[in-house]
Write a protein that holds these residues in place. Structure first.
Motif, PDB file in Angstrom:
ATOM      1  N   GLU A 175      46.382  58.174  47.283  1.00 46.97           N
ATOM      2  CA  GLU A 175      45.499  57.821  46.174  1.00 46.97           C
ATOM      3  C   GLU A 175      46.181  58.139  44.851  1.00 46.97           C
ATOM      4  N   GLU A 176      46.943  59.204  44.846  1.00 44.88           N
ATOM      5  CA  GLU A 176      47.663  59.598  43.631  1.00 44.88           C
ATOM      6  C   GLU A 176      48.624  58.489  43.205  1.00 44.88           C
ATOM      7  N   ILE A 177      49.334  57.943  44.168  1.00 41.98           N
ATOM      8  CA  ILE A 177      50.276  56.859  43.854  1.00 41.98           C
ATOM      9  C   ILE A 177      49.529  55.678  43.247  1.00 41.98           C
ATOM     10  N   LEU A 178      48.378  55.367  43.805  1.00 44.36           N
ATOM     11  CA  LEU A 178      47.604  54.230  43.300  1.00 44.36           C
ATOM     12  C   LEU A 178      47.176  54.471  41.850  1.00 44.36           C
ATOM     13  N   ASN A 179      46.767  55.703  41.580  1.00 44.31           N
ATOM     14  CA  ASN A 179      46.373  56.015  40.201  1.00 44.31           C
ATOM     15  C   ASN A 179      47.558  55.882  39.253  1.00 44.31           C
ATOM     16  N   GLN A 180      48.738  56.281  39.757  1.00 47.58           N
ATOM     17  CA  GLN A 180      49.937  56.179  38.930  1.00 47.58           C
ATOM     18  C   GLN A 180      50.297  54.722  38.636  1.00 47.58           C
ATOM     19  N   VAL A 181      50.070  53.877  39.623  1.00 49.26           N
ATOM     20  CA  VAL A 181      50.374  52.455  39.433  1.00 49.26           C
ATOM     21  C   VAL A 181      49.585  51.902  38.250  1.00 49.26           C
ATOM     22  N   LEU A 182      48.305  52.239  38.190  1.00 47.85           N
ATOM     23  CA  LEU A 182      47.462  51.756  37.087  1.00 47.85           C
ATOM     24  C   LEU A 182      47.928  52.340  35.749  1.00 47.85           C
ATOM     25  N   GLU A 183      48.253  53.616  35.781  1.00 43.64           N
ATOM     26  CA  GLU A 183      48.693  54.278  34.552  1.00 43.64           C
ATOM     27  C   GLU A 183      49.977  53.637  34.038  1.00 43.64           C
TER      28      GLU A 183
ATOM     29  N   ASP B  57      36.420  51.117  37.808  1.00 43.04           N
ATOM     30  CA  ASP B  57      36.078  52.242  36.938  1.00 43.04           C
ATOM     31  C   ASP B  57      36.892  52.250  35.653  1.00 43.04           C
ATOM     32  N   ASN B  58      38.053  51.616  35.687  1.00 38.58           N
ATOM     33  CA  ASN B  58      38.953  51.647  34.529  1.00 38.58           C
ATOM     34  C   ASN B  58      38.593  50.502  33.578  1.00 38.58           C
ATOM     35  N   PRO B  59      38.186  50.809  32.359  1.00 34.90           N
ATOM     36  CA  PRO B  59      37.681  49.756  31.462  1.00 34.90           C
ATOM     37  C   PRO B  59      38.734  48.710  31.095  1.00 34.90           C
ATOM     38  N   ASP B  60      40.040  49.036  31.296  1.00 37.07           N
ATOM     39  CA  ASP B  60      41.092  48.099  30.897  1.00 37.07           C
ATOM     40  C   ASP B  60      41.637  47.260  32.054  1.00 37.07           C
ATOM     41  N   PHE B  61      40.999  47.330  33.194  1.00 41.52           N
ATOM     42  CA  PHE B  61      41.448  46.514  34.335  1.00 41.52           C
ATOM     43  C   PHE B  61      40.286  45.687  34.860  1.00 41.52           C
ATOM     44  N   GLU B  62      40.632  44.558  35.427  1.00 41.48           N
ATOM     45  CA  GLU B  62      39.615  43.692  36.019  1.00 41.48           C
ATOM     46  C   GLU B  62      39.964  43.449  37.489  1.00 41.48           C
TER      47      GLU B  62
ATOM     48  N   LEU C  77      39.893  42.865  53.735  1.00 41.42           N
ATOM     49  CA  LEU C  77      40.753  43.668  54.614  1.00 41.42           C
ATOM     50  C   LEU C  77      41.446  44.692  53.704  1.00 41.42           C
ATOM     51  N   CYS C  78      42.784  44.685  53.620  1.00 41.66           N
ATOM     52  CA  CYS C  78      43.401  45.696  52.752  1.00 41.66           C
ATOM     53  C   CYS C  78      44.226  45.064  51.637  1.00 41.66           C
ATOM     54  N   LEU C  79      43.798  43.903  51.172  1.00 44.67           N
ATOM     55  CA  LEU C  79      44.503  43.189  50.114  1.00 44.67           C
ATOM     56  C   LEU C  79      43.523  42.919  48.978  1.00 44.67           C
ATOM     57  N   LEU C  80      43.957  43.135  47.758  1.00 45.18           N
ATOM     58  CA  LEU C  80      43.078  42.818  46.627  1.00 45.18           C
ATOM     59  C   LEU C  80      43.924  42.297  45.476  1.00 45.18           C
ATOM     60  N   THR C  81      43.281  41.647  44.531  1.00 49.50           N
ATOM     61  CA  THR C  81      43.994  41.189  43.334  1.00 49.50           C
ATOM     62  C   THR C  81      43.244  41.684  42.092  1.00 49.50           C
ATOM     63  N   TYR C  82      44.010  41.917  41.047  1.00 49.49           N
ATOM     64  CA  TYR C  82      43.411  42.421  39.803  1.00 49.49           C
ATOM     65  C   TYR C  82      44.360  42.115  38.661  1.00 49.49           C
ATOM     66  N   ARG C  83      43.925  42.462  37.461  1.00 51.36           N
ATOM     67  CA  ARG C  83      44.843  42.330  36.335  1.00 51.36           C
ATOM     68  C   ARG C  83      44.463  43.310  35.229  1.00 51.36           C
ATOM     69  N   PHE C  84      45.380  43.447  34.300  1.00 53.70           N
ATOM     70  CA  PHE C  84      45.139  44.304  33.148  1.00 53.70           C
ATOM     71  C   PHE C  84      44.446  43.461  32.079  1.00 53.70           C
ATOM     72  N   VAL C  85      43.210  43.850  31.753  1.00 57.69           N
ATOM     73  CA  VAL C  85      42.465  43.140  30.702  1.00 57.69           C
ATOM     74  C   VAL C  85      41.784  44.201  29.833  1.00 57.69           C
ATOM     75  N   PRO C  86      42.279  44.422  28.603  1.00 55.34           N
ATOM     76  CA  PRO C  86      41.680  45.465  27.753  1.00 55.34           C
ATOM     77  C   PRO C  86      40.164  45.275  27.640  1.00 55.34           C
TER      78      PRO C  86
END
Lengths: 551, 551
Positions: B519-527, B424-429, B436-445
């Motif tokens: 969920e709040e912590i997860l949102n903070q991580v992205l921020e 949902d966040n346009p600046d992340f991929e 399972l409960c592991l994922l990978t992503y990165r910051f991409v404007p």
């Protein structure tokens, strides 16, 4: 009864979260037990562990369920259960009269420190999950390295925290330590050369082919620990290539025979990969002539490993460290801190004379252990590991060299005291003298000892065998019965003493590393054994009859 | 300040005995800390571990001494020191915002139970030093065996406590578990036959000669854990013989390619010793098609091992256990209880479908592990081992299947939630979806994502490479900076996504197994990551400039 639980026995997201956030109430069963552990560990163990042995087959009945229970259980209920089923039927390894194995009483401070270690839940495989625990573990290895090798201060300043060096590897125990040492020895022998990419890349059979050997071998005393055979199996070398060399009358490896065997093997194009010195042996506690072994290893250009898993702690005594002379010439040394160093189970180490030794087993991975990192996991057999090094660190600092001097000396001198008591008692035979703090003996009525001496003087091996067979039954009976009575515990083993022309001889084996074992307890052990012997009337009378009839 | 010590800082026999007999005073530093651990572990960790990261080079200064101190030290002084030097600079692995590795918060009850385990100081190598802990460990292995293989009750009644069978082996962690499985596979393949006494006796090169193979190989996904390479090295097989098979777009091994490779190897007279399935991979958390791998292993008649060190706990969820379908066809399965089962570090297991599997590595010794005994040490890689199985036993009983169902489901669903937030966040991929409960992503404007999509549509690999290179720098910066700030921690790794034509891509890696991560912590991580990105102005502007100029 009012139950206070941090954890209700039902599964809901809220109640589950509480086990992670709400501590046990102070009045809960588990908290009360914990309090008792803190205030009076010996009392807790003494009261909680049943004195009389329950047969294993009965204990197993409490561990029959094979399905993970569906319903959660109250912590207090679980605690009550394991106090009855598990703790009551565990082994009182810390008892001053438990002198049969290498486990001792623990200093009090390791209990709260262990709890802190568990609470911190660090993973030593990498710095990202252990941070300061990594330099701490390196320091422990550095201190133990200095204890063995005594290099200059500059050596440690440069290398102790160097990413591309390691003074040793911390591991769960002596077996992994020995395997690590032999793994390194094998890989260094068969390193990359020309087209050959190294045994780590291409395997053992291509290594032999490239280097032109028909086979490889490891030379060790017949008293070497069973983990060496396991290592040979694991490393693809094969147990037959652990070449077992006889020992002399003092259970030390016969270096002349080893030298001869080495020459034979070399002549048959079998490359000697390593010589392993034992300091001391698990069954008799003797130390191989380490300097002579070092000379031989140097001459045939092979790795020299010393398995001092148990005996290595004796280096902490200035008075007795000479007993391990030559250990400083070993390429690698195994020492278990959970044996004579008073650290709880799970603290093994292998130390490397050459800090580049472990380069032959280095490995990396993308997400951790990156090249150039100081992650400890890049040079260990194990992956994820707990922060046990902290407990070794604590013992080294809190006990100090002065403290260990007293503890180790006491152990060795207690063994000498006990040996003398055995010799003074006409109904016991000291089979192996204590060199460190381990000795073996057996119950042999005076008359039997006289007749066995007679048989020995006549070199009457058949008579000796008859005596030994009858003594075996009695020794086994005494050991088993004594264990089951629960007052004291000695172990038993079978050795082949030179004195008895290598006939198999079953003996009691005693390790005196518990600081709380008093001379009085030792005297009681002998008295108890004398009394138990009388209970196996049949065996005893058969033995006495044999003695009477032997003229 | 009045100091109360159980242990005076001087070495005398009496004062030394006190550390074994007199507990720490209730008002001592260590007792106060212990109290805090019991009452408020999270509080203790939060307050004691420094928020701001101290550079490793500075931490090392506190661990420079290479000599074991001569003088004993007061327990309280030692405690003060390590609180400052060690605990403050350890890693807060239990923090709900520490989502970078597989370590989680621990339930409270494991702390007092661990302390009891340490106090009991059992050694699981043999019954004489562990007694009831032996059947307990066998029961834990039985329950975990049932979780995987679900055999009939009679199977467990007959075999769980049988001296000549083992349903698994308990060990310090997944690496030793994987090594054990492959050791068994190798030894079973090259068992005694005719003149050949077996690889355990005669070694790998004679095994190959006898059986007439040129080499042996292990087939595994390119995402296999690094411990497999270590195992191949250790076992004398060589790392080159771990044949790495590419994965599909979902990071699952390409079974067609494995099949093809198997045929090639067999045609070249290279015997396939084992196929290893991964469930799930350490870097992306995906599960291989286990049923297809089982079919292939059956077809080519080789050992099928599943490395479920991390993912195996998902079997505890009825809802999601289907994700590991086919695992019940594996000959051996690795599961770490210290990963998703909420047990402290040091609790690995390998389970055997066939309870006679471990016979190929059985070993004995005179003083312990006698033939016919139930000593666990006769079938394990390690020797002396602590009673960690007790903590697994406790978690299985106290949490129960119903409890694990909730915990595991929450983890998996939290990962899906986080994946959605990233999308949902346009600046992340989102780079890899959570299986399972592991994922990978990165910051991409957002603008960069648009231009990369354009490059992808044109198959412009050179442009993609430029973007990925610049993104790598930024990803590394964000990850490092975030860790150093100490509020939250994600790990990073490098993978080669099919989407980017296998170009090396550096990503954040997140494991969501901590029940306290909200969920709040997860949102903070992205921020937080968005904000940190702006701090590396140079990297960010280079990236944006590149995007602007790409038309």
């Amino acid at each position: 009864m009012t139950l206070k639980h941090s954890r209700p026995a039902q599964a809901s997201a809220d109640s589950l979260l509480r086990i992670f956030t709400a501590p046990e109430d102070e009045t809960s069963t588990l908290s009360i037990i914990e309090q008792k552990l803190s205030e009076d560990l010996a009392g807790f163990l003494g009261e909680s562990i049943a004195a009389l042995e329950k047969p294993l087959s009965l204990i197993e009945k409490d561990f029959q369920a094979h399905q993970i229970p569906t319903q959660p259980k109250f912590v207090s209920d679980y605690t009550d259960e394991i106090m009855q089923n598990l703790v009551a039927h565990s082994v009182h390894t810390a008892a001053p009269s438990f002198i049969g194995h290498m486990t001792s009483a623990l200093p009090y401070f390791v209990l709260p420190l262990s709890k802190m270690m568990v609470g911190l839940n660090q993973n030593l495989v990498k710095i990202e999950t252990s941070k300061a625990f990594t330099p701490l573990e390196r320091q422990v290895l550095g201190m133990m390295h200095h204890l063995v090798y005594q290099q200059q201060p500059s050596f440690y300043q440069q290398l102790m925290h160097s990413a591309s060096h390691s003074l040793g590897a911390f591991c769960s125990g002596g077996t992994v330590a020995n395997i690590t040492a032999l793994w390194i020895a094998r890989n260094r022998l068969f390193k990359a050369q020309g087209d050959f990419k190294g045994i780590n890349q291409q395997g053992l059979h291509r290594a032999l082919k490239h280097y032109g050997y028909d086979d490889i071998a490891i030379l060790v005393s017949e008293r070497g620990h069973y983990s060496l055979g396991k290592a040979a199996d694991l490393l693809g070398i094969g147990r037959d290539n652990i070449i077992s060399i006889p020992t002399d009358a003092n259970n030390k490896v016969d270096v002349n025979m080893m030298r001869q065997k080495a020459a034979e093997l070399t002549a048959s194009n079998i490359r000697i990969m390593a010589i392993v010195g034992v300091a001391g042996t698990t069954e008799t506690g003797n130390v191989d002539p380490l300097n002579e072994l070092a000379d031989l290893a140097q001459k045939i250009d092979c790795h020299f490993h010393v398995d001092a898993a148990w005996g290595g702690a004796s280096l902490l005594s200035n008075k007795y460290r000479y007993l391990l002379n030559g250990i400083e010439r070993a390429d690698s040394v195994t020492i278990d801190a959970h044996k004579q160093m008073y650290v709880p189970m799970g603290a093994g180490m292998v130390l490397f004379k050459d800090p580049e030794l472990a380069q032959s087993i280095v490995h990396h991975a993308e997400y951790i252990l990156r090249i150039g990192s100081k992650d400890l996991g890049s040079q260990t057999l194990e992956g994820s590991r707990p922060g046990m090094a902290m407990l070794v660190h604590a013992c080294l600092q809190i006990i100090g060299l002065d403290g260990y001097e007293i503890l180790i000396n006491n152990s060795l001198e207690k063994a000498r005291y006990f040996a003398q008591r055995i010799k003074d008692n006409p109904d016991f035979e000291l089979v192996t003298e204590p060199e460190l703090c381990l000795l073996t003996y057996r119950f042999v009525p005076a008359i039997v000892q006289q007749k066995m001496a007679l048989a020995l003087s006549r070199n009457d091996q058949s008579a000796l065998k008859q005596f030994n067979d009858k003594l075996e039954r009695l020794t086994r009976f005494i050991q088993k019965h004594q264990r089951e009575q629960g007052k004291s515990f000695v172990s038993r083993t079978r050795i082949k003493p030179a004195k008895y022309h290598r006939q198999v001889t079953t003996v009691f084996r005693v390790v005196l590393a518990n600081p709380l074992t008093s001379e009085e307890i030792l005297n009681q052990v002998l008295e108890e054994q004398s009394n138990i012997a009388k209970l196996d009337k049949q065996a005893l009378s058969a033995l006495l009859t044999l003695a009477e009839h032997y003229k």
